[in-house]
Design an enzyme around this catalytic site. Structure first.
Site, PDB file in Angstrom:
ATOM      1  N   ASP A  12       0.855  -1.187   0.000  1.00 21.38           N
ATOM      2  CA  ASP A  12       0.000   0.000   0.000  1.00 21.38           C
ATOM      3  C   ASP A  12       0.891   1.237   0.000  1.00 21.38           C
ATOM      4  OD1 ASP A  12      -2.714   1.320   0.411  1.00 21.38           O
ATOM      5  OD2 ASP A  12      -1.593   2.119   2.110  1.00 21.38           O
ATOM      6  N   GLU A  63       1.004   5.539   0.582  1.00 20.70           N
ATOM      7  CA  GLU A  63       0.415   6.822   0.950  1.00 20.70           C
ATOM      8  C   GLU A  63       1.118   7.873   0.111  1.00 20.70           C
ATOM      9  OE1 GLU A  63      -2.176   7.289   2.895  1.00 20.70           O
ATOM     10  OE2 GLU A  63      -2.313   5.154   3.348  1.00 20.70           O
ATOM     11  N   ASP A 113      -2.701  -0.742   6.801  1.00 23.64           N
ATOM     12  CA  ASP A 113      -3.727  -0.954   5.783  1.00 23.64           C
ATOM     13  C   ASP A 113      -3.553  -2.286   5.053  1.00 23.64           C
ATOM     14  OD1 ASP A 113      -4.781   1.432   6.525  1.00 23.64           O
ATOM     15  OD2 ASP A 113      -4.406   2.482   4.639  1.00 23.64           O
ATOM     16  N   HIS A 129      -5.053   4.590   7.640  1.00 24.33           N
ATOM     17  CA  HIS A 129      -4.454   5.217   6.461  1.00 24.33           C
ATOM     18  C   HIS A 129      -2.930   5.308   6.605  1.00 24.33           C
ATOM     19  CE1 HIS A 129      -8.247   6.181   4.487  1.00 24.33           C
ATOM     20  NE2 HIS A 129      -8.707   6.537   5.666  1.00 24.33           N
TER      21      HIS A 129
END
Length: 402
Positions: free
Chosen positions: A16, A18, A164, A159
């Site tokens: 994942d 960000e 996540d 988040h």
């Protein structure tokens, strides 16, 4: 994780990202876990903050509540510094993540291109957003990770990349367990369903997740007559369960009224819908679903007024119509269509429209009265402000060009 490439690449790499906010998407955190595909257990993990190459992007992180602040990333390594580690984690493995097909994969490719290096290539891809929408339906709402986590009682999404991806794995395990139980124990799990699975024919279709039988009869749990219906215009149908009654594909529906934006949601966004003529075969299916769903609602003690899915003129059974809804989703400050919208040319070519930015007027211009559409629909129940019924949610929409 070791930066030395390993021989065994059989693990699934859940990852994942960000990033900074649009219009410039720069990675500020990368997190990944390696998962054994046979036992679905975490074998290794890696997580790091990433300092954007453009210092001005750091200050766009101000105001985030997840700890990704300018002070947190200003001393972090750049993507160039971690590129070897990321490449080793991802290259030649199966990639898994939520919305990685349209987002994370492209961001990774862009990041490697910016430092002049070839990007890692996956052995395969598991996009849990696409997979769960197709297999699990929208029984869990908008299928965002935060919504799925709430649905399964997994807590609040942070988040943060590593949190996540671990949540993503837990969501997949929960969905797989439910689907396994539904298949293994149909006589138990369909006892309170609105429609029985037993009568659905198995088959295959060009559209993943939909069954294409020559004729389908739906037998109901409650004692009411439900007719068979012909293949046209109901082309494909698949039963889910009481949170989503059916998914079906209707071909060449005629638009009666175009896009309506007179209703808005709690955030002030327009709730988009349009009205199509309802052919007799579609009416039969919706009447049957209405009957079963209404009995279930009454049995549950709901005192709401029932609104039929099919609207008839002046109370007669002539001139029936149905309203199709086009949902939207919000990612930060960006509003997007949740429906995949395509345009079908006279030649038969079908092209997906680039509607990355929400623009109701563009869709309104194509959905003119008298035009034809193919619609993939989910029939979702609702009970809101003393009104209940079945909402026809458009998952995929193919608009015929003039």
């Amino acid at each position: 994780m070791s930066s030395t490439p390993t021989q065994d690449r059989s693990e699934i790499a859940f990852f994942d990202l960000e990033t900074t906010f649009p219009p410039t998407r720069s990675i500020v955190e990368f997190g990944s876990i390696l998962v054994c595909p046979k036992r679905l257990v975490e074998l290794d993990s890696y997580s790091t903050l990433v300092r954007p190459a453009d210092p001005s992007l750091i200050y766009s992180l101000s105001g985030r509540s997840n700890g990704l602040t300018p002070d947190a990333v200003v001393s972090a390594p750049t993507f160039f510094d971690i590129a070897d580690e990321v490449f080793d984690i991802l290259h030649g493995r199966i990639w898994a993540g939520h919305n990685i097909l349209d987002f994370d994969r492209e961001i990774i490719r862009e990041a490697f291109a910016e430092i002049g290096r070839p990007a890692p290539e996956p052995e395969g891809m598991i996009d849990s957003l696409e997979l769960l929408t197709r297999k699990f339906g929208r029984r869990a709402g908008d299928m965002k990770m935060a919504t799925l986590a709430t649905y399964f009682g997994l807590g609040k999404q942070t988040h943060r990349s590593l949190d996540d991806v671990r949540m993503n794995l837990q969501v997949l395990k929960n969905c797989a367990t439910i689907l396994f139980l539904e298949r293994s124990l149909p006589e138990i799990l369909t006892m309170n369903s609105w429609v029985s699975r037993a009568s659905l024919a198995e088959g295959s279709s060009g559209y993943a997740g939909f069954v294409e039988p020559d004729e389908v009869s739906i037998s109901c749990i409650s004692p009411c007559a439900v007719p068979s219906f012909p293949r046209s215009p109901i082309r494909k149908i698949k039963l889910l369960h009481k949170d989503v009654i059916l998914q079906l594909f209707c071909s060449r529906l005629i638009v009666r009224f175009g896009i309506s934006t007179k209703f808005v949601d709690d955030a002030g966004r327009p709730k988009l819908s349009f009205v199509v003529d309802s052919p007799p075969s579609l009416c039969e299916v919706l009447y049957a679903c209405d009957t079963v769903a209404q009995i279930w609602v009454l049995d549950s003690g709901c005192g709401s007024e029932w609104r039929p899915a099919v609207t008839t003129k002046y109370g007669s059974f002539s001139d029936p119509t149905v309203r199709l809804h086009i949902p939207t989703v919000v990612d930060g400050d960006v509003v997007q269509f949740a429906t995949d919208i395509y345009k079908k040319e006279a030649s038969g070519n079908v092209q997906k429209l680039d509607l990355s930015e929400f623009d109701a007027t563009e869709v309104e211009a194509m959905l003119k009265p008298g035009s034809f559409v193919d619609a993939f629909l989910s029939l979702n129940p609702y009970d809101y402000e003393q009104r209940a019924g079945i909402r026809l949610v458009t998952e995929r929409l193919i608009i015929y060009s003039e």
